[in-house]
Design a protein around this motif. Structure first.
Motif, short mmCIF file in Angstrom:
data_model
loop_
_atom_site.label_atom_id
_atom_site.label_comp_id
_atom_site.label_asym_id
_atom_site.label_seq_id
_atom_site.Cartn_x
_atom_site.Cartn_y
_atom_site.Cartn_z
N THR A 250 0.83 -1.21 0.00
CA THR A 250 0.00 0.00 0.00
C THR A 250 0.86 1.26 0.00
O THR A 250 0.57 2.24 -0.70
N THR B 39 -2.53 -4.56 -1.98
CA THR B 39 -2.71 -3.32 -1.23
C THR B 39 -4.05 -3.35 -0.50
O THR B 39 -4.96 -4.10 -0.86
N ASN C 32 -5.06 -5.20 -11.45
CA ASN C 32 -6.50 -5.41 -11.64
C ASN C 32 -7.04 -4.89 -12.96
O ASN C 32 -8.23 -4.59 -13.07
N ASN D 176 -6.54 -6.63 -4.20
CA ASN D 176 -7.10 -6.09 -2.97
C ASN D 176 -6.95 -7.12 -1.83
O ASN D 176 -7.67 -8.12 -1.79
N SER E 119 -10.04 -8.25 0.21
CA SER E 119 -10.88 -9.33 -0.32
C SER E 119 -10.14 -10.67 -0.35
O SER E 119 -10.74 -11.72 -0.13
N SER F 108 -9.87 -1.32 6.81
CA SER F 108 -10.18 -0.78 5.48
C SER F 108 -10.62 0.67 5.59
O SER F 108 -10.16 1.53 4.83
N ASN G 272 -7.57 -2.15 0.17
CA ASN G 272 -8.63 -1.58 -0.67
C ASN G 272 -8.30 -1.59 -2.16
O ASN G 272 -8.99 -0.95 -2.96
N GLY G 273 -7.23 -2.29 -2.54
CA GLY G 273 -6.91 -2.44 -3.95
C GLY G 273 -6.42 -1.19 -4.64
O GLY G 273 -6.44 -1.10 -5.87
N ALA H 260 -17.86 -2.44 -1.58
CA ALA H 260 -16.70 -3.31 -1.45
C ALA H 260 -17.11 -4.64 -0.83
O ALA H 260 -17.81 -4.67 0.19
N GLY I 192 -5.62 -0.42 -10.31
CA GLY I 192 -5.31 -0.84 -8.95
C GLY I 192 -4.59 -2.17 -8.85
O GLY I 192 -4.38 -2.89 -9.83
#
Length: 534
Positions: free
Chosen positions: A9, A230, A207, A242, A245, A271, A232-233, A286, A239
């Motif tokens: 991140t 990272t 992504n 995530n 997830s 998050s 929160n993507g 999300a 991005g």
């Protein structure tokens, strides 16, 4: 299988559009990631900018309990003087215990970008890794563009990661740098790599095809033991993978284990914390952690959820620190009303007629443009009013807003308000920064004599949505406002063809809701004799 969590991140995430972190921001996020149980925190590229150099200097004072700080960089620029390469020297100087460097594993990049032969590229990777290992650091090798490179020329790609292993790299991380690889390709290629190298394999997915999470999971299923991504993507272009997830999918669905993550209940709060530091609104949709992730709107869904939540929820939201929500709308049935009443601590009679009236009233309001998804305070007032539990504390008899401007005139927004409280009438005038601010000030000024506690209320968010765009300037608008007293926050709504009128409706509900709860709280805590006298 124990999976390593490698968070980028603070480095790769900051390459995303609208993403900017100060040194202090990065330190705060690093501490939160460590608290959650991340294994490796990639703090930045110390040789690329002064901010990252400062971060690594200050990060030495962090009391990290689990995570190992990692610095990022590239292989040396040329073979002429690897030992004095500024990038490699900067990595050593930053004192991070783990160093991650990337090198070219797609022949097209090696030839066109670096302009070197296959032998030279392999030697560059080998000597760069070896130099860092000999400095006493653990080294991970990020195989840049590996999947594209392998599909283009598998022999070249495999030779380059072999050079990194020969140099002493303890992890080879396969990067889908362009984000265009499909899950079945990821699985096949990771399986092949595990057959030919003797160190742990990692995955670093982007992504661009909306597959970064799926690709990361497929890599793990194929034997990868480190996942990079990272929170929160966030990241460049579309991005990065995530982690918010990936982690629950691996842990709850595949039974994967992590060294330090035992409890996912802090996942949602982490998050939100990162979004807050980034000064970005959380993604309500999300998966796992979004406000809407376990929100139910249709009456049939709600009826089933009330009997057995797993009928419409793939996991218990509490496992990831989230909660189930039921929304009230034109799609609502009696189950929605009953659920919301229980949630609010309101006892509803069992007679069906009451439910029918409430449902029909809500549907009528929604048809007019009201939305209660983000305005549950307004919905509660409607519910309590219909049940005879609430009566407005004041009535606005008249309101007028004057907007004056011109080339040689100072812009002035002024509101005139006439309010009735009981048998008393109060009339006030107030100037404001814009018509809604003037209206808010005038209303508060009129009520302050009667209800001094309202000075605690602050308007923290204000949204306007045009509902009938084809109607142009005569269209209806919906105003959603969020208010706070410093401890709690609540949302209210107003709808009208007049934005001032819609704003006034929402402001009225906001103050009424605050007064209702303040007085309810006071009544609940009052001594018995005092309560009887009241």
């Amino acid at each position: 299988m124990v999976i390593e969590l490698y968070d980028t991140t603070l480095r790769d995430g900051t390459q995303g559009e609208h993403i900017n972190l100060s040194v202090q921001d990065k330190l705060l996020i690093a501490e939160r990631l460590d608290e959650f149980g991340v294994d490796f925190i990639e703090g930045g590229w110390p040789s690329s900018n002064p901010k990252d150099e400062e971060f690594f200097l200050k990060a030495r004072k962090l009391n990290l309990k689990h995570a190992r700080l990692t610095a990022f960089g590239s292989t040396a620029r040329s073979l002429d003087n690897v030992e004095n390469d500024p990038n490699l020297v900067g990595l050593v100087r930053c004192e991070a215990p783990v160093l991650t460097i990337f090198g070219k594993t797609w022949k097209a990049h090696s030839v066109k970008s670096l302009g070197i032969s296959d032998d030279e590229n392999a030697e560059l990777i080998y000597r760069s890794v070896k130099f860092l290992v000999e400095s006493g650091r653990e080294v991970f090798f990020d195989a840049e563009h590996f999947f594209d490179g392998w599909k283009d020329n598998a022999g070249f790609a495999e030779r380059m990661i072999a050079a990194a292993v020969d140099g002493g790299a303890s992890r080879v991380v396969l990067c889908d740098t362009n984000g265009g690889t499909l899950p079945h390709e990821i699985a096949a290629i990771v399986t092949r790599v595990r057959e030919i190298i003797g160190v742990s394999v990692g995955i670093h997915a982007h992504n661009d095809s909306d597959l970064a999470v799926a690709n990361s999971i497929e890599a793990v299923r194929a034997g990868a033991t480190q996942v990079q991504g990272t929170i929160n993507g966030i990241g460049e272009r579309c991005g990065n993978a995530n982690l918010v997830s990936i982690i629950p999918n691996l842990m709850l669905k595949l039974g994967a284990e992590f060294s330090h993550v035992q409890d996912l209940k802090s996942l949602t709060s982490m998050s939100k914390f990162v979004y807050e530091i980034l000064n970005l609104p959380p993604d309500s949709k999300a998966p796992f952690v979004g406000k809407s992730a376990f929100a139910h709107k249709g009456g049939i869904h709600v009826s089933a959820v009330m009997k057995e939540s797993s009928l419409y929820e793939h996991i218990d939201p509490m496992l990831v620190g989230n909660r189930q929500r039921v929304l009230v709308s034109e799609l609502a049935g009696q189950s929605n009303i009953r659920y919301k009443a229980q949630e609010l601590g309101i006892s509803l009679p069992e007679k069906g007629e009451v439910f029918k009236n409430l449902v029909n009233h809500v549907k009528k309001l929604e048809h007019q443009g009201y939305q209660f998804d983000g305005a549950e305070a307004s919905f509660e007032l409607i519910l309590r009013r219909e049940l005879g539990q609430f009566k407005p504390y004041f009535e606005v008899l008249e309101s007028k807003v004057v907007i004056q401007n011109g080339q040689e005139i100072k812009a002035v927004d002024q509101a005139v308000m006439k309010v009735m409280v009981g048998d008393e009438t109060e009339q006030t005038v107030a100037d404001g920064d814009g018509p809604v601010n003037a209206l808010d000030k005038a209303l508060r000024k009129a009520l302050l004599h009667f209800y001094p506690d309202i000075r605690m209320i602050r308007l923290i968010d204000y949204k306007v949505r045009v509902l009938e765009e084809k109607s142009g300037t005569s269209a209806k608008v919906r105003v959603l406002i969020e208010s706070s007293d410093g401890q709690n926050s609540w949302g209210t709504v107003g709808v009208s063809t007049n934005i001032i009128e819609a704003s006034l409706q929402a402001l009225n509900d906001s103050i009424n809701y605050y007064l209702f709860y303040n007085q309810s709280k006071a009544a609940a805590t009052a001594p018995a004799s005092e309560a009887l006298n009241s």
